[in-house]
Scaffold this motif. Structure first.
Motif, PDB file in Angstrom:
ATOM      1  N   LYS A 159       0.848  -1.185   0.000  1.00 12.32           N
ATOM      2  CA  LYS A 159       0.000   0.000   0.000  1.00 12.32           C
ATOM      3  C   LYS A 159       0.885   1.238   0.000  1.00 12.32           C
ATOM      4  O   LYS A 159       1.892   1.276   0.713  1.00 12.32           O
ATOM      5  N   ILE A 160       0.523   2.212  -0.801  1.00 13.53           N
ATOM      6  CA  ILE A 160       1.223   3.497  -0.749  1.00 13.53           C
ATOM      7  C   ILE A 160       0.202   4.592  -0.534  1.00 13.53           C
ATOM      8  O   ILE A 160      -0.987   4.395  -0.725  1.00 13.53           O
ATOM      9  N   ARG A 161       0.722   5.734  -0.149  1.00 10.31           N
ATOM     10  CA  ARG A 161      -0.134   6.888  -0.008  1.00 10.31           C
ATOM     11  C   ARG A 161       0.339   7.946  -0.989  1.00 10.31           C
ATOM     12  O   ARG A 161       1.539   8.161  -1.167  1.00 10.31           O
ATOM     13  N   MET A 162      -0.593   8.564  -1.648  1.00  7.74           N
ATOM     14  CA  MET A 162      -0.227   9.580  -2.623  1.00  7.74           C
ATOM     15  C   MET A 162      -1.338  10.608  -2.625  1.00  7.74           C
ATOM     16  O   MET A 162      -2.509  10.244  -2.770  1.00  7.74           O
ATOM     17  N   ARG A 163      -0.994  11.861  -2.461  1.00  7.08           N
ATOM     18  CA  ARG A 163      -1.994  12.928  -2.468  1.00  7.08           C
ATOM     19  C   ARG A 163      -3.203  12.603  -1.595  1.00  7.08           C
ATOM     20  O   ARG A 163      -4.342  12.710  -2.009  1.00  7.08           O
ATOM     21  N   GLY A 164      -2.914  12.124  -0.392  1.00  5.87           N
ATOM     22  CA  GLY A 164      -3.994  11.904   0.561  1.00  5.87           C
ATOM     23  C   GLY A 164      -4.864  10.693   0.293  1.00  5.87           C
ATOM     24  O   GLY A 164      -5.816  10.430   0.999  1.00  5.87           O
ATOM     25  N   GLU A 165      -4.540   9.968  -0.745  1.00  7.51           N
ATOM     26  CA  GLU A 165      -5.295   8.748  -1.057  1.00  7.51           C
ATOM     27  C   GLU A 165      -4.360   7.570  -0.894  1.00  7.51           C
ATOM     28  O   GLU A 165      -3.151   7.707  -1.031  1.00  7.51           O
ATOM     29  N   SER A 166      -4.924   6.405  -0.643  1.00 12.58           N
ATOM     30  CA  SER A 166      -4.049   5.248  -0.606  1.00 12.58           C
ATOM     31  C   SER A 166      -4.428   4.273  -1.712  1.00 12.58           C
ATOM     32  O   SER A 166      -5.579   4.193  -2.126  1.00 12.58           O
ATOM     33  N   VAL A 167      -3.429   3.575  -2.193  1.00 11.34           N
ATOM     34  CA  VAL A 167      -3.622   2.556  -3.216  1.00 11.34           C
ATOM     35  C   VAL A 167      -3.058   1.259  -2.662  1.00 11.34           C
ATOM     36  O   VAL A 167      -1.933   1.223  -2.173  1.00 11.34           O
ATOM     37  N   ARG A 168      -3.849   0.192  -2.710  1.00 15.53           N
ATOM     38  CA  ARG A 168      -3.432  -1.090  -2.169  1.00 15.53           C
ATOM     39  C   ARG A 168      -3.554  -2.106  -3.285  1.00 15.53           C
ATOM     40  O   ARG A 168      -4.611  -2.244  -3.888  1.00 15.53           O
ATOM     41  N   ARG A 224       8.711   3.509   1.099  1.00 19.45           N
ATOM     42  CA  ARG A 224       7.584   4.190   0.487  1.00 19.45           C
ATOM     43  C   ARG A 224       6.250   3.554   0.889  1.00 19.45           C
ATOM     44  O   ARG A 224       5.181   4.086   0.654  1.00 19.45           O
TER      45      ARG A 224
ATOM     46  N   MET B 531      -5.507   8.030   6.199  1.00 20.26           N
ATOM     47  CA  MET B 531      -4.814   9.177   5.628  1.00 20.26           C
ATOM     48  C   MET B 531      -3.750   9.747   6.563  1.00 20.26           C
ATOM     49  O   MET B 531      -2.943  10.574   6.167  1.00 20.26           O
ATOM     50  N   GLN B 815     -10.496  15.225  -3.691  1.00 16.10           N
ATOM     51  CA  GLN B 815      -9.534  14.153  -3.796  1.00 16.10           C
ATOM     52  C   GLN B 815      -9.731  13.394  -5.087  1.00 16.10           C
ATOM     53  O   GLN B 815     -10.745  13.510  -5.743  1.00 16.10           O
ATOM     54  N   VAL B 816      -8.721  12.601  -5.385  1.00 14.16           N
ATOM     55  CA  VAL B 816      -8.773  11.829  -6.614  1.00 14.16           C
ATOM     56  C   VAL B 816      -9.873  10.789  -6.495  1.00 14.16           C
ATOM     57  O   VAL B 816     -10.047  10.182  -5.459  1.00 14.16           O
ATOM     58  N   ARG B 821      -6.797   5.481  -9.603  1.00 14.97           N
ATOM     59  CA  ARG B 821      -5.784   4.922  -8.712  1.00 14.97           C
ATOM     60  C   ARG B 821      -4.461   4.627  -9.407  1.00 14.97           C
ATOM     61  O   ARG B 821      -3.398   4.840  -8.870  1.00 14.97           O
ATOM     62  N   LEU B 824      -2.069   7.321  -9.637  1.00 14.13           N
ATOM     63  CA  LEU B 824      -1.343   7.608  -8.399  1.00 14.13           C
ATOM     64  C   LEU B 824      -0.086   6.764  -8.317  1.00 14.13           C
ATOM     65  O   LEU B 824       0.969   7.218  -7.873  1.00 14.13           O
ATOM     66  N   LEU B 825      -0.209   5.508  -8.732  1.00 18.15           N
ATOM     67  CA  LEU B 825       0.960   4.627  -8.727  1.00 18.15           C
ATOM     68  C   LEU B 825       2.030   5.190  -9.651  1.00 18.15           C
ATOM     69  O   LEU B 825       3.218   5.235  -9.313  1.00 18.15           O
ATOM     70  N   ALA B 828       3.619   8.227  -8.095  1.00 19.64           N
ATOM     71  CA  ALA B 828       4.544   7.875  -7.019  1.00 19.64           C
ATOM     72  C   ALA B 828       5.867   7.405  -7.600  1.00 19.64           C
ATOM     73  O   ALA B 828       6.946   7.742  -7.115  1.00 19.64           O
ATOM     74  N   LEU B 832       9.676   9.119  -7.367  1.00 14.61           N
ATOM     75  CA  LEU B 832      10.878   8.394  -6.949  1.00 14.61           C
ATOM     76  C   LEU B 832      11.985   8.570  -7.977  1.00 14.61           C
ATOM     77  O   LEU B 832      13.150   8.778  -7.631  1.00 14.61           O
TER      78      LEU B 832
END
Lengths: 229, 840
Positions: A159-168, A224, B531, B815-816, B821, B824-825, B828, B832
């Motif tokens: 799981k990561i967090r990006m711009r206040g959202e998380s993606v799992r 991350r 969050m 928010q998105v 999703r 976002l990956l 990210a 990096l």
């Protein structure tokens, strides 16, 4: 091909975004935790009459992957069937499709804790583990250092967090010495790689997670990643 | 009213013991109390509509007390009987409180009547005893009623039932909980054909809907007591600058504080929990007199909430900041002022909340509404006008949900084996299901039994099966047990307990176990806790907390010394404003003649809009296009509420994508949708390669909608709720979390599989029906598209218009969406890469 590369003990694997490892030289495809007939296992135990299409859905994705890569050898890293009675519940058409996929290639079933031996009606060799070169393929990762081990069992997700959202997402977890593959089964859940269960496998800080995305994988270093609740 | 005094010559409605009791208290029988007594004597079911403070609850019980007091002597030696009157309330606290209140007259008149409440909190032993030795009056919640009629004792309990009283009927009926209760009522009518139903309700737009809902078939009678004095509603106009967007109304809090000082007790309503926290915090910042001001919302620990309620009742507080948790229920003390921070979003809600003040129906209630922005100023005016006109927001009578029916069927099989034809008759006797097709009923029955899948059946694993006689019975005791665990239609979001760490702040770099057993402050949605990063501060329960870590026991926090929280806002669920208020807002904006009621700054805002662009007419849809900072914007003003606009935004961007307008994002407010992108729509219109009409053509609700819905996270949430209610998957209970949780599959996986392999499955249909009227508000969107057809006004501008500013200001706060999703990956990853290349 949309893939990232992972070298373990000198052997080069491609991580394919469907959630499998591909060894080009051996033309070998490795998947873990197919959990065929998990839906019907739930139904049998009274835990909900889940849609009985999970086996079909898993087979469909597997068939597409096989058609794309045309592996000479297929290794399923255990828990391929959700329980021993899966063979008595699997639909005839699904079983036929599985046999179809098996035809014309080596098909190795590594035993898992859910399926220590072959369910009725299922063909192929049942192995405790399988090795080639410096690599050993087994279901459950062994505690402590195990260079060259590729395993499943834990259903890693990251799981990561990006711009206040998380993606799992499901992921391949590796520190370059060993790797744990994500579950391929449609109804399989996941365990976050930040969980304690992974402490015994990787020295903390050295792990990367290749998160499965749409059409590609995304490598994320451990610093991350975030834990689940 | 003469009823209580008419003893000698005419047959009295009140027996002398009651008349004396009324007299001792200096009370006279009120009109509606008398009317309900008469209705009971005539054996009629009745909907009583009366304003708050009219003594509705006592009116509901009086006929039961009278009847039981007259039967009392006969009863003492008779065989034990079942429940005489069943009282059903939406809140368990209300059931308990009403029991306490009705006990007073019973005790004072020494009536031989036993009254008991039964809720989820009632001890198991007592619940068991109640089944074998039921009280005369049983006060309970809809969920408990479902459980009771699903038990083997149902006949014994309810066979002698004479009266059913449903409190706050207007709040219970128009949702899934109401569907379930309507089915339970249909069963009760079977068990006790003689029983009558009395519904107690606040004023509603369509009383006939409720009258039908109560009885299922022909409408119940109606007793309508006109509302007391007209409320006094003031809209606060600030000397300060009124913000362009937002709802917080921070500018007005000093004025609110002055109002608190000028009244005995003020109830301050807000629309979200987070606004409640914010307002509470800000009020205490300026609370130089140290007035007792408290906070009340659904996330706070229940004992904390009960303490606040008790303090209110005892008159120990000067103000309470509250969310909808105080909308319903008994009178909590002597409230003489209601303040609404931000727009109430609907006339019924405003009236309900105002009704909390001054619970004496003949005196006017007093309320102040505080708009948070310019649009809200217009909206508050519209809401006030609607409220003063007594206009209610129409809640359309629903078509009963299929997932709820599935749950009910399992319950009925638990009670005793049922015949499908007979159950179909019974179920269609419930108003929401009166139009249920037999094929749908059979589909649900199939689903409840074996999952109802086309490909393969789970015949062997069925939950209910047919007996030799052709009746459906529950398959085995564990299935019945699971049904009982799962009763109800309220599906909570996954919650995390918020805990205070013992020993205060942990030194930096401390590792190892945290001291356990910290105080629980309340609960928050998992999504919010997700969050937070360690060190983040946020407001909860009126304190600024620092988040440290989260484990299976909850989110561990300490008190923070920070003066401002780092994670300030989380909007949570927001109610969209209602159709009635929306129509009035459109009319007001279109008519400069009505602007004199607005303060200077709002008038000026609208004037400039008129000069620079146009004012949207009441039946028009204004679409503005303008460039801004190398982007092209399109703003449209349907005024149909946030949910419908969210859906419209999704569909419009898809369409613009196809038209190669390269949209980048959108925001939806209650009033407008703003889309921005790289393509210039105005230029395309000039060139004749695009019309605005085609963007808004009705057919967007066809394939586009289907395609988007399928992937929508909102749809998945609807599906999850339906899957839980129908018993397809098990609930997550707090405390049971974590253990093996990660390995359990999510309902999203099931959704994806079902959608691909059986798109017409009954549960998907149930989820789509929810989507249409719920978070996606498709029904409202569809009505809008029809309304504006041929009335779209496109105004190309060279810069942003005054009306468009609020939407622009929302950009970046949003928010998105769940659909993005993967981006976002990628983001990210790029971050990096940039870091590695030394760019970041």
């Amino acid at each position: 091909m949309s893939a990232a590369e992972l070298t373990i003990q000198g052997e080069i694997f491609a991580i394919v975004h469907e959630g499998a490892l591909w060894h080009e030289r051996e033309r070998m495809l490795i998947v873990a935790d197919l959990h065929f007939e998990k839906g019907s296992a739930f139904a049998e135990r009274g835990r909900g009459l889940l849609p009985p299409y999970d086996t079909r859905a898993t087979l469909g994705r597997l068939a597409a992957l096989i058609a794309r890569l045309e592996p000479a050898r297929m290794v399923a890293l255990g828990d391929s069937f959700h329980d021993r009675r899966a063979g008595s519940r699997i639909d005839g058409a699904d079983l036929a499709q599985l046999r179809d996929l098996q035809r014309g290639r080596d098909w190795l079933w590594v035993a898992g804790n859910h399926d220590p031996d072959a369910p009725e009606g299922v063909e192929g060799d049942w192995l405790a583990e399988y090795g080639f070169g410096n690599i050993v393929l087994r279901h459950e990762p062994s505690a402590g250092a195990a260079p060259g081990e590729i395993a499943g069992h834990l259903h890693p997700v990251a799981k990561i967090r990006m711009r206040g959202e998380s993606v799992r997402r499901r992921c391949v977890a590796s520190d370059g010495l060993r790797a744990v593959l994500p579950a391929f089964g449609t109804y399989a859940g996941g365990l976050n790689v930040m969980d304690r269960a992974f402490d015994m496998l990787f020295s903390r800080g050295a792990m990367n997670a290749w998160m499965l995305g749409a059409g590609r994988v995304h490598r994320m270093p451990e610093n991350r990643l975030i834990a689940d609740l | 009213m003469g009823f209580a005094r008419s003893h000698d010559d005419e047959p009295a409605l009140l027996p002398s013991v009651f008349a004396d009791w009324f007299a001792r208290r200096g009370w006279t029988l009120r009109e509606h109390q008398g009317a309900l007594l008469e209705q009971a004597q005539r054996g009629r079911s009745t909907l009583l509509i009366a304003p708050t403070g009219a003594g509705k609850t006592l009116a509901g019980f009086l006929p039961s007390l009278v009847e039981l007091s007259e039967n009392g002597k006969r009863r003492t030696n008779a065989l034990r009987r079942g429940v005489h009157t069943l009282y059903i309330s939406p809140l368990k606290a209300l059931a308990v409180d009403v029991a306490r209140n009705v006990e007073t007259p019973i005790a004072e008149m020494r009536l031989p009547i036993r009254i008991e409440s039964r809720t989820g909190d009632t001890p198991q032993s007592k619940r068991q005893r109640q089944k074998l030795d039921p009280p005369d009056l049983l006060l309970t919640t809809p969920e408990q009623v479902s459980l009771l009629i699903a038990s083997r004792e149902a006949k014994l309990l309810f066979g002698d039932l004479r009266r059913i009283i449903i409190d706050e009927t207007h709040a219970l009926a128009p949702n899934k909980r109401g569907d379930l209760l309507s089915l339970a009522l249909a069963r009760l009518r079977r068990l006790a054909p003689e029983a009558t139903i009395t519904g107690l309700s606040a004023t509603v737009a369509n009383p006939d809907d409720l009258r039908r809902w109560l009885t299922g078939g022909e409408m119940s009678d109606l007793v309508h007591i006109e509302g007391g004095a007209q409320p006094e509603i003031i809209i606060h106009d600030t000397e300060e600058r009124l913000p362009w967007s937002g709802h917080a109304a921070k500018h007005a809090l000093p004025a609110v504080y002055d109002a608190i000082k000028g009244h005995k007790m003020t109830l301050i309503f807000v629309n979200t929990r987070f606004l409640a926290e914010f307002a509470f915090q800000e009020l205490w910042r300026i609370n130089t007199d140290n007035l007792p001001i408290a906070l009340h919302h659904g996330s706070l620990d229940v004992t904390q909430r009960r303490r606040v309620e008790a303090a209110m009742a005892a008159g120990k507080l000067r103000a309470v900041v509250a969310t909808s948790t105080l909308d319903l229920g008994i009178d909590w003390g002597d409230i003489d002022l209601v303040v609404h921070l931000g727009s109430p979003k609907g006339s019924s809600r405003l009236l309900q909340r105002i009704g909390r003040a001054n619970h004496r129906m003949d005196e006017p209630s007093k309320a102040i509404i505080v708009p948070g922005s310019r649009f809200e100023r217009v909206e508050c005016e519209a809401t006030r006008a609607a409220a003063l006109a007594g206009e209610q927001d129409a809640e359309m009578l629903r078509r009963g949900a299929l997932d709820v029916l599935a749950q009910h069927m399992l319950g009925m099989a638990c009670a005793e084996p049922f015949d499908a034809d007979s159950l179909f008759d019974e179920v269609t006797g419930a108003a929401p299901y009166s139009g249920l097709a037999r094929a749908d009923f059979d589909g649900v029955l199939n689903f409840a039994a074996t999952g109802g899948y086309a490909l393969r059946t789970y015949e062997r694993f069925a939950k209910i099966r047919r007996t030799k006689e052709g009746l459906w019975r529950i398959a085995n005791p564990p299935t019945a047990q699971r049904y009982r665990m799962n009763v109800g239609t309220i599906v909570e979001a996954d919650m995390v307990r918020i805990r205070m760490m013992r020993g205060g702040i942990v030194a930096a770099g401390t590792t190892g176990r945290i001291s356990r057993g910290g105080r629980v402050l309340g609960e928050m949605e998992e999504g919010f806790v997700n969050m937070l990063s360690p060190g983040d501060t946020f407001v909860f329960g009126g304190e600024i907390l620092e988040f440290h870590t989260v484990d299976e026991d909850g989110a561990w926090c300490t008190r923070s010394s920070a003066s401002d929280p780092k994670v300030p806002s989380y909007a949570g669920a927001r109610m969209p404003f209602t159709t009635g208020v929306a129509a009035r807002v459109r009319t007001m904006i279109a008519d400069p003649g009505s602007w004199h009621v607005f303060p200077e700054q709002v008038r000026e805002w609208l004037e400039i809009q008129r000069e620079r662009s146009v004012l949207p007419g009441p039946d028009e849809l204004l679409v503005e296009t303008f460039p801004r900072a190398d982007r092209f914007f399109l703003t449209c003003y349907p005024f149909e509420g946030r949910n419908a606009h969210q859906t419209l935004g999704m569909l419009l961007t898809r369409r613009m994508e196809r038209a190669k307008l390269r949209p980048l994002g959108f925001v939806a407010t209650d009033y407008a949708v703003t889309i921005w992108g790289l393509g210039d729509a105005a230029a395309r219109v000039r060139a004749g390669t695009l019309t605005i009409e085609e963007l808004f053509a009705e057919d967007m609700l066809g394939d586009d909608l289907e395609e988007w819905l399928a992937e929508s996270s909102l749809m998945k949430r609807n599906f999850r709720d339906c899957a839980i209610i129908s018993g397809l998957i098990e609930r997550n209970y707090p405390g049971q979390r974590k253990t093996g949780r990660q390995m359990t599959m999510s309902s999203d996986l099931i959704y994806d599989v079902l959608r691909r392999h059986e798109p017409d499955h009954v549960l998907l249909r149930a989820a789509r029906a929810d989507a249409a009227r719920g978070l996606l508000d498709i029904s409202r969107l569809s009505a809008m598209l029809v309304r504006v057809k041929g009335h779209i006004v496109h105004k190309p501008l060279d810069r942003v218009s005054p009306l468009a500013v609020p939407g622009i200001l929302e950009i970046g706060r949003e928010q998105v969406s769940g659909e993005a999703r993967d981006s976002l990956l990628i983001e990210a990853e790029e971050e990096l890469a940039a870091e590695a290349m030394g760019k970041a």
